[in-house]
Design a protein around this motif. Sequence first.
Motif, short mmCIF file in Angstrom:
data_model
loop_
_atom_site.label_atom_id
_atom_site.label_comp_id
_atom_site.label_asym_id
_atom_site.label_seq_id
_atom_site.Cartn_x
_atom_site.Cartn_y
_atom_site.Cartn_z
N LEU A 43 -3.09 -0.88 -4.12
CA LEU A 43 -4.16 -1.29 -3.21
C LEU A 43 -3.83 -0.87 -1.78
N GLY A 44 -4.85 -0.56 -1.03
CA GLY A 44 -4.69 -0.35 0.40
C GLY A 44 -4.69 1.11 0.83
N VAL B 283 -8.61 7.94 -4.31
CA VAL B 283 -9.44 6.78 -3.97
C VAL B 283 -10.90 7.17 -4.16
N VAL B 284 -11.66 6.30 -4.81
CA VAL B 284 -13.09 6.53 -5.01
C VAL B 284 -13.87 5.67 -4.02
N TYR B 285 -14.63 6.32 -3.14
CA TYR B 285 -15.44 5.63 -2.15
C TYR B 285 -16.91 5.62 -2.58
N PRO B 286 -17.56 4.47 -2.64
CA PRO B 286 -19.01 4.47 -2.78
C PRO B 286 -19.64 5.10 -1.53
N PHE B 287 -20.81 5.73 -1.68
CA PHE B 287 -21.47 6.30 -0.52
C PHE B 287 -21.60 5.28 0.60
N VAL C 117 1.16 -4.93 -0.42
CA VAL C 117 -0.14 -5.39 0.07
C VAL C 117 -0.96 -5.90 -1.11
N SER C 118 -1.57 -7.09 -0.92
CA SER C 118 -2.20 -7.78 -2.05
C SER C 118 -3.67 -7.47 -2.20
N GLY C 119 -4.29 -6.89 -1.16
CA GLY C 119 -5.73 -6.65 -1.23
C GLY C 119 -6.54 -7.82 -0.73
N ARG C 120 -5.86 -8.94 -0.46
CA ARG C 120 -6.58 -10.11 0.09
C ARG C 120 -6.42 -10.11 1.60
N TRP D 163 -6.27 2.57 -5.28
CA TRP D 163 -5.92 3.97 -5.47
C TRP D 163 -5.16 4.11 -6.78
N GLU D 164 -5.15 5.32 -7.30
CA GLU D 164 -4.35 5.58 -8.49
C GLU D 164 -3.79 6.99 -8.44
N VAL D 165 -2.65 7.15 -9.07
CA VAL D 165 -2.02 8.47 -9.22
C VAL D 165 -2.13 8.83 -10.69
#
Length: 746
Positions: free
Chosen positions: A624-625, A654-658, A397-400, A610-612
């Motif tokens: 991504l995704g 994954v970091v989510y903004p409020f 998945v490319s994120g686009r 996301w990251e591990v």
Amino acid sequence: MIYPMEEITGYVEGIIFRNSDNGYTVMDFVVDEFLITVVGIFPTVGEGENLLLRGQYIDHPTYGRQFKATSYEAVAPADELSMERYLGSGAIRGIGPKLAARIVKKFGADTFRLIEEEPERLAEVKGISLNKAMEISDQIVGAKDIRNAMIFLDKYGLHGNTAIKIYNRFGNEVYNIIQSNPYKLADEISGIGFKTADEIATQVGIKVDSEFRIKGGIQYILGQGAGLGHTYLPIELLKDMSVDLLKVDEASVEAQIMNLAMERKLIIKKDGDNTQIYSRAFFRMEESIAGMLRELNVTYKADEADLQKVIRRIEKDEEIELDELQKNAVISAAKKGFFILTGGPGTGKTTTITTMIRMFEEEGLNIFLGAPTGRAAKRMSEATGYEARTIHRMLEVSGRLGDDDDVASFARFDRNEENPLECDVIIIDEMSMVDVSLMYSLLKAISPGTRLILVGDVNQLPSVGPGNVLKDILASDKFESVKLEKIFRQAQESDIVMNAHKIHQGQHVLLDNKSKDFFFLKRDDADTIISVMLTLVKEKMPKYVDAGISEIQVLTPTRKGLLGVERLNSILQRYLNPESPDKKEWKGDTRVFREGDKVMQIRNNYQLEWEVTGNYNITIEKGLGVFNGDVGIIKDINEWGKTVTVEFEEGRKVVYPFASLDELELAYAITVHKSQGSEYPAVVMPIVDGPKMLMNRNILYTAITRAKKCVTMVGDADVFYSMVDNTSQAKRYSGLKDRIAEAFRE
């Protein structure tokens, strides 16, 4: 005391609180050197800004006298001190208090006019380059534009993040869109439905029989249909729903259906007496899927006697014994370019897949294994001993999002017809979960000559997304398939498996609790049922199945009601992850997220990173995704940075903004639909009366088969048996079967 409405002018001294969901703000506000508390909807206002507020003073029982603002507008700083205060407040990136003082000292009362009209002159101030001067000007002009747009949108009930999304999408064109065609908002902004756009249209004087309105209503109904799993709607149903929604005559609806078809936004397909109305995207997907499956459906030369020898050798090596249907499936997979394997729990699908993999390995073929969700891929890996990935990760998945009219709202993948998957065989498990858009993307990435094998249980619930892919392919009767039916001895020891098959056949199973893994606790009222479920989840089940509390899953058929997802999650959170000084929280209007909470992503987001991480928090993998149904645990709430960190399966953080927390919901309890493809050590399920279309055999079968070691139902036995007897399911309109028939006729 009731205070009169009035206007006050001043500047923002500080933001005390802001709800990122709706922009509700509490702030310190200075008026004529007096500090007052102001409350109201201010989604983008920052410290140092000069505002004119309209509203009235109120006496709050706890916080005392406050000014409650009902509307506001930004005003230019009236004096040099105000200008310096705003520029140095931190609102403008790259300017601190000292630089702000130098700017105002240099240009005096002319500062703001000059920034807007002659920004290059800022470079006359020491420490400001020409590039930085233009950047400062862009920020101030941009902030002014955003503020004006927020105030304008506020008049139409569009606040907070919704208003910001609209401005980010349309910019200053938003004024024209609101006045001429507000239905464009419903088309292009998630979270805005037709009804919101329709209310705005009424305010700006757009007529009930406006072409824009009728077209928008028709497309809205098709979109609602997609949300219910339909890829098309029959024309009579679409017309009836449109007339009911829009309160216009049928002739007007028919005319705009034809106009939308002429504009290629809708596709009309006649199939005998049935006229199907598609959005262009879904028609294109189904038509393309049919054509690509036909191309894959080739026959390879293979000697059956040789294949039988290979199967016998694998049986000996693996110490297994395949029944005739399993052997037929392995042989068919060797002979056909496209093959489907189906069967219920305990019928040996995994053993059959493993045998296929061994056979293809002996031929030297490269094999990819995939599944729709992370949980399903993990199960596939554990069961076969071979690496499996989610389909999204397999396709990279490319994120686009799509960049053409047809697929603008769907994911883009780096693997496609121009960059196909480099393998010889692809095996996809849990195919009942795959919707039409994911199937379309998968097939685009498979080049001719690659074998595709689909595996699934056709009796599971259909995909959450639109389409009925597995059922339609099987119903077309154009492709080789094998349905496994024998329940193997080891599976026969499980009452989960045996009762699932009995329920599928409509049999009334015994609820005598003499089983080791299938229990029914009879209780009458909702509060008692919840109390029993809490005891099971918190105390009994973790010990019984040797699992953590977060691994015990509550499943329920409904979202609403006394035992629906929304109420259950609120109660379960209170008892399973209670409020504590050690746990940071985020509070929205109607919900709370707390560190340690179990949460679920509720829509596909192809841009989320996301990251591990490994030792010392070093990143070892990125991607991504995050997808609808992914479940994770809240690890951190950063109040200063206004972010929430969630760790999903496989350690993906994954970091989510409020501002993005509307993509998450609590997942202590989830709907049976959302549990597809997952397997849990133990499932706990309330059984009480509810909507007939949800209280059916299919829902019950799916819920029970999600449990690996134990399923416990709590509630009314009569409702349980009525679910077994109820074979009605919500009708799903999908045309892939018809498109396959057309492809083969061509």
